[in-house]
Design a protein around this motif. Structure first.
Motif, PDB file in Angstrom:
ATOM      1  N   THR A 127      30.313  13.092 -36.296  1.00  0.00           N
ATOM      2  CA  THR A 127      30.670  12.496 -37.578  1.00  0.00           C
ATOM      3  C   THR A 127      30.514  10.982 -37.512  1.00  0.00           C
ATOM      4  OG1 THR A 127      32.257  14.256 -38.006  1.00  0.00           O
ATOM      5  CG2 THR A 127      32.540  12.220 -39.237  1.00  0.00           C
ATOM      6  N   ARG A 128      29.935  10.411 -38.544  1.00  0.00           N
ATOM      7  CA  ARG A 128      29.820   8.955 -38.613  1.00  0.00           C
ATOM      8  C   ARG A 128      31.034   8.398 -39.340  1.00  0.00           C
ATOM      9  NH1 ARG A 128      26.779   9.186 -34.471  1.00  0.00           N
ATOM     10  NH2 ARG A 128      24.551   9.562 -34.824  1.00  0.00           N
ATOM     11  N   PRO A 129      31.499   7.239 -38.913  1.00  0.00           N
ATOM     12  CA  PRO A 129      32.764   6.734 -39.462  1.00  0.00           C
ATOM     13  C   PRO A 129      32.627   6.065 -40.814  1.00  0.00           C
ATOM     14  CG  PRO A 129      31.883   5.183 -37.881  1.00  0.00           C
ATOM     15  CD  PRO A 129      30.963   6.379 -37.848  1.00  0.00           C
ATOM     16  N   VAL A 130      33.715   6.097 -41.570  1.00  0.00           N
ATOM     17  CA  VAL A 130      33.906   5.170 -42.680  1.00  0.00           C
ATOM     18  C   VAL A 130      34.112   3.786 -42.067  1.00  0.00           C
ATOM     19  CG1 VAL A 130      35.523   4.490 -44.499  1.00  0.00           C
ATOM     20  CG2 VAL A 130      34.903   6.908 -44.199  1.00  0.00           C
ATOM     21  N   VAL A 131      33.421   2.785 -42.566  1.00  0.00           N
ATOM     22  CA  VAL A 131      33.548   1.429 -42.017  1.00  0.00           C
ATOM     23  C   VAL A 131      34.320   0.552 -42.998  1.00  0.00           C
ATOM     24  CG1 VAL A 131      32.319  -0.672 -41.342  1.00  0.00           C
ATOM     25  CG2 VAL A 131      31.489   1.560 -40.579  1.00  0.00           C
ATOM     26  N   ILE A 132      35.461   0.061 -42.532  1.00  0.00           N
ATOM     27  CA  ILE A 132      36.225  -0.937 -43.274  1.00  0.00           C
ATOM     28  C   ILE A 132      35.776  -2.293 -42.759  1.00  0.00           C
ATOM     29  CG2 ILE A 132      38.523  -1.772 -43.870  1.00  0.00           C
ATOM     30  CD1 ILE A 132      39.569   1.045 -43.105  1.00  0.00           C
ATOM     31  N   TRP A 133      35.179  -3.064 -43.649  1.00  0.00           N
ATOM     32  CA  TRP A 133      34.530  -4.316 -43.245  1.00  0.00           C
ATOM     33  C   TRP A 133      35.308  -5.496 -43.828  1.00  0.00           C
ATOM     34  CZ3 TRP A 133      28.473  -4.586 -43.230  1.00  0.00           C
ATOM     35  CH2 TRP A 133      28.065  -5.685 -42.483  1.00  0.00           C
ATOM     36  N   TYR A 164      22.283   4.541 -38.869  1.00  0.00           N
ATOM     37  CA  TYR A 164      23.210   5.311 -38.028  1.00  0.00           C
ATOM     38  C   TYR A 164      23.871   6.449 -38.803  1.00  0.00           C
ATOM     39  CZ  TYR A 164      26.807   5.875 -34.363  1.00  0.00           C
ATOM     40  OH  TYR A 164      27.628   6.355 -33.370  1.00  0.00           O
ATOM     41  N   GLY A 165      23.829   6.381 -40.130  1.00  0.00           N
ATOM     42  CA  GLY A 165      24.403   7.446 -40.944  1.00  0.00           C
ATOM     43  C   GLY A 165      25.799   7.188 -41.449  1.00  0.00           C
ATOM     44  N   VAL A 166      26.252   5.934 -41.391  1.00  0.00           N
ATOM     45  CA  VAL A 166      27.571   5.593 -41.956  1.00  0.00           C
ATOM     46  C   VAL A 166      27.550   5.860 -43.456  1.00  0.00           C
ATOM     47  CG1 VAL A 166      29.117   3.669 -42.490  1.00  0.00           C
ATOM     48  CG2 VAL A 166      28.189   3.927 -40.169  1.00  0.00           C
ATOM     49  N   PRO A 167      28.525   6.640 -43.996  1.00  0.00           N
ATOM     50  CA  PRO A 167      28.460   7.006 -45.409  1.00  0.00           C
ATOM     51  C   PRO A 167      29.195   6.060 -46.356  1.00  0.00           C
ATOM     52  CG  PRO A 167      30.142   8.311 -44.318  1.00  0.00           C
ATOM     53  CD  PRO A 167      29.522   7.424 -43.259  1.00  0.00           C
ATOM     54  N   VAL A 168      30.210   5.345 -45.843  1.00  0.00           N
ATOM     55  CA  VAL A 168      31.124   4.613 -46.717  1.00  0.00           C
ATOM     56  C   VAL A 168      31.346   3.209 -46.175  1.00  0.00           C
ATOM     57  CG1 VAL A 168      33.469   4.519 -47.674  1.00  0.00           C
ATOM     58  CG2 VAL A 168      32.325   6.737 -47.410  1.00  0.00           C
ATOM     59  N   LEU A 169      31.306   2.227 -47.060  1.00  0.00           N
ATOM     60  CA  LEU A 169      31.723   0.861 -46.747  1.00  0.00           C
ATOM     61  C   LEU A 169      32.888   0.487 -47.648  1.00  0.00           C
ATOM     62  CD1 LEU A 169      28.382  -1.164 -46.389  1.00  0.00           C
ATOM     63  CD2 LEU A 169      29.766  -0.134 -44.581  1.00  0.00           C
ATOM     64  N   ILE A 170      33.990   0.071 -47.044  1.00  0.00           N
ATOM     65  CA  ILE A 170      35.122  -0.468 -47.785  1.00  0.00           C
ATOM     66  C   ILE A 170      35.141  -1.966 -47.527  1.00  0.00           C
ATOM     67  CG2 ILE A 170      37.620  -0.428 -48.119  1.00  0.00           C
ATOM     68  CD1 ILE A 170      37.590   2.467 -47.129  1.00  0.00           C
ATOM     69  N   MET A 215      21.423   0.815 -50.962  1.00  0.00           N
ATOM     70  CA  MET A 215      21.113   1.564 -49.746  1.00  0.00           C
ATOM     71  C   MET A 215      21.768   2.941 -49.722  1.00  0.00           C
ATOM     72  SD  MET A 215      21.485  -1.585 -47.009  1.00  0.00           S
ATOM     73  CE  MET A 215      20.854  -0.685 -45.587  1.00  0.00           C
ATOM     74  N   GLY A 216      22.607   3.210 -50.721  1.00  0.00           N
ATOM     75  CA  GLY A 216      23.207   4.534 -50.820  1.00  0.00           C
ATOM     76  C   GLY A 216      24.596   4.684 -50.250  1.00  0.00           C
ATOM     77  N   PHE A 217      25.240   3.575 -49.861  1.00  0.00           N
ATOM     78  CA  PHE A 217      26.618   3.658 -49.385  1.00  0.00           C
ATOM     79  C   PHE A 217      27.574   3.920 -50.552  1.00  0.00           C
ATOM     80  CE2 PHE A 217      24.796   0.767 -46.141  1.00  0.00           C
ATOM     81  CZ  PHE A 217      25.220   1.394 -44.978  1.00  0.00           C
ATOM     82  N   TYR A 218      28.580   4.761 -50.339  1.00  0.00           N
ATOM     83  CA  TYR A 218      29.768   4.758 -51.196  1.00  0.00           C
ATOM     84  C   TYR A 218      30.433   3.414 -50.934  1.00  0.00           C
ATOM     85  CZ  TYR A 218      34.406   6.166 -52.985  1.00  0.00           C
ATOM     86  OH  TYR A 218      35.599   6.241 -53.673  1.00  0.00           O
ATOM     87  N   ALA A 227      30.944  -4.297 -63.904  1.00  0.00           N
ATOM     88  CA  ALA A 227      29.483  -4.283 -63.953  1.00  0.00           C
ATOM     89  C   ALA A 227      28.877  -3.916 -62.604  1.00  0.00           C
ATOM     90  CB  ALA A 227      28.967  -5.652 -64.405  1.00  0.00           C
ATOM     91  N   GLN A 228      29.623  -4.162 -61.529  1.00  0.00           N
ATOM     92  CA  GLN A 228      29.137  -3.842 -60.188  1.00  0.00           C
ATOM     93  C   GLN A 228      29.205  -2.340 -59.898  1.00  0.00           C
ATOM     94  OE1 GLN A 228      27.823  -6.346 -58.063  1.00  0.00           O
ATOM     95  NE2 GLN A 228      27.041  -4.461 -57.156  1.00  0.00           N
ATOM     96  N   HIS A 229      30.058  -1.629 -60.653  1.00  0.00           N
ATOM     97  CA  HIS A 229      30.193  -0.172 -60.496  1.00  0.00           C
ATOM     98  C   HIS A 229      30.649   0.223 -59.086  1.00  0.00           C
ATOM     99  CE1 HIS A 229      28.477   0.401 -64.458  1.00  0.00           C
ATOM    100  NE2 HIS A 229      27.423  -0.293 -64.111  1.00  0.00           N
ATOM    101  N   PHE A 230      31.665  -0.477 -58.597  1.00  0.00           N
ATOM    102  CA  PHE A 230      32.275  -0.038 -57.343  1.00  0.00           C
ATOM    103  C   PHE A 230      32.768   1.394 -57.509  1.00  0.00           C
ATOM    104  CE2 PHE A 230      32.737  -4.653 -56.699  1.00  0.00           C
ATOM    105  CZ  PHE A 230      32.359  -4.762 -55.371  1.00  0.00           C
TER     106      PHE A 230
END
Length: 415
Positions: free
Chosen positions: A32-38, A79-85, A107-110, A130-133
């Motif tokens: 599993t690839r992690p959710v990344v909190i940045w 790497y396949g990370v699905p989510v960026l917070i 790039m397709g990140f949530y 407008a950014q549609h987060f």
């Protein structure tokens, strides 16, 4: 993060249809690839009492440049990370936040945003909308006076709530984030009602973790009985919504003993659904540090999660995130990826280890210096974790000691 509403909706479905719903199909394809909190910036316009990042309103040198951020994002996507917070500090203070968000979305990140809400005026709400987060979370610690004390700013509550209302008016999916301590526990019922009154989509109930100022103030962590009472109310509220078909979501974080407590709560009401729920919770696996969630701080240091700011795994300026995250030479990272984890004490003897994954290792480490000692934040008693009388007499609980910033003076004798 424990998705309370998801599991209680399954119970509601089982009650209606007489059959527990089939699990969602698991994704295949390896690890599993992690959710990344940045944490894009450490700078923040507030200095909150429980801030894990020890942020303040000044410039912090050495933060990643826009070009470096783009390079890291390329690696995360490959790497396949699905989510960026996108978080901070206060991410709205980052001068290129919206350019970063646009690139991430392209790039397709949530892509989610984590803010204190005080900077969201009408113009900023327009820009966020407008950014549609995919989601925007705003921290609210209690009623007006309580929140302002926690945030150390008079008027912070009114500013944050105004921001939430502006986002709601624009159709942005929003959530309240709340950290439960003995200083604001009395406001928890108020916040649950506030969520409904304001039309908020999600409620995130966080237990106090011992990181940053949260560690400094760990002596004000909630007592176990207060925690149990708060969770009872949370479960009852989430169940009422699940039964009514509401889309409001309730989740908890930073104390994975919540899974075992939820299992017992369900078992007392619907014992016939306890076994399939347990199977779901085992599949979930509990604490995700080092596995399902990761943190990159503003200077490029990678951590097992946001609460491990005092433990660096490597820096993205020197090695790609993908290489750092896959490297198990670090003893903490190696242990976090083990099944089961090499926990000790009550955690090792607990019948719910497969559910919680050993709970939060940060609290254990901050109090004992041992990554694998029992989590002192676990509020379950000996009977609830299935501890024998012999084991209970042998295993003394780790005491919660207040933080001390005093430095020891070591006398050095000359020869």
């Amino acid at each position: 993060m424990l998705r309370i509403s998801q599991y209680l909706r399954e119970i509601a479905t089982a009650e209606r249809e007489g059959v527990y719903p089939s699990p969602r199909r698991a994704q295949s394809g390896g690890e599993t690839r992690p959710v990344v909190i940045w944490n894009l910036t450490r700078r923040c316009n507030l200095t909150c009492k429980h801030c894990y990042a020890l942020s303040a309103d000044h410039h912090y040198p050495g933060e990643l440049s826009h070009e470096e951020i783009c390079t890291v994002m390329d690696d995360l996507r490959a790497y396949g990370v699905p989510v960026l917070i996108l978080s901070g500090g206060e991410p709205l203070l980052h001068p290129q936040l919206f350019e970063i968000a646009s690139r991430a979305q392209g790039m397709g990140f949530y892509t989610a945003l984590s803010s204190n809400g005080t900077m969201i005026d009408a113009a900023m709400a327009d820009r966020i909308a407008a950014q549609h987060f995919d989601y925007v979370g705003v921290s609210i610690d209690g009623s007006r006076d309580t929140h302002d004390r926690f945030r150390r700013k008079v008027g912070a509550y009114d500013e944050s709530m105004a921001g939430i209302r502006l986002l709601h008016e624009r159709g942005v999916k929003t959530g309240l984030r709340y950290t439960f301590t003995d200083l604001n526990g009395q406001d928890f019922p108020f916040l649950l009602q506030l969520m409904k009154d304001e039309g908020v989509d999600k409620f995130y109930f966080s237990h106090l973790n011992y990181a940053g100022r949260g560690n400094i103030h760990r002596g004000r962590d909630a007592h176990f009985e207060a925690t149990r009472q708060a969770l009872d109310l949370l479960f009852e509220t989430a169940w009422a919504d699940a039964e009514a078909g509401s889309s409001r979501d309730y989740v908890t974080g930073n104390n994975d003993a919540d899974a075992a407590y939820l299992l017992a709560w369900v078992g007392r009401r619907w014992p016939q659904w306890q076994a399939p729920l347990r199977a779901r919770l085992v599949a979930w696996g509990g604490n995700a540090s080092g596995v399902g969630v990761a943190n990159i701080d503003s200077q490029g240091e990678v951590h097992p999660d946001t609460m491990w700011g005092h433990h660096q795994l490597g820096n993205v300026r020197e090695r790609p995130f993908s290489a750092i995250w896959s490297d198990r030479s670090d003893p903490l990272m190696d242990g976090l990826k083990m099944h089961p984890r090499p926990v000790k004490g009550r955690c090792a003897e607990c019948q719910h280890l497969a559910l919680c994954g050993g709970n939060t290792r940060v609290r254990a480490h901050q109090l004992t210096g041992d990554y694998w000692a029992e989590d002192p934040g676990c509020y379950l008693d000996d009977n609830e974790i299935g501890l024998s009388q012999e084991a209970a007499s042998r295993l003394a609980r780790v005491a919660l000691t207040p933080f001390s910033g005093k430095r020891r003076v070591i006398e050095v004798l000359s020869a």
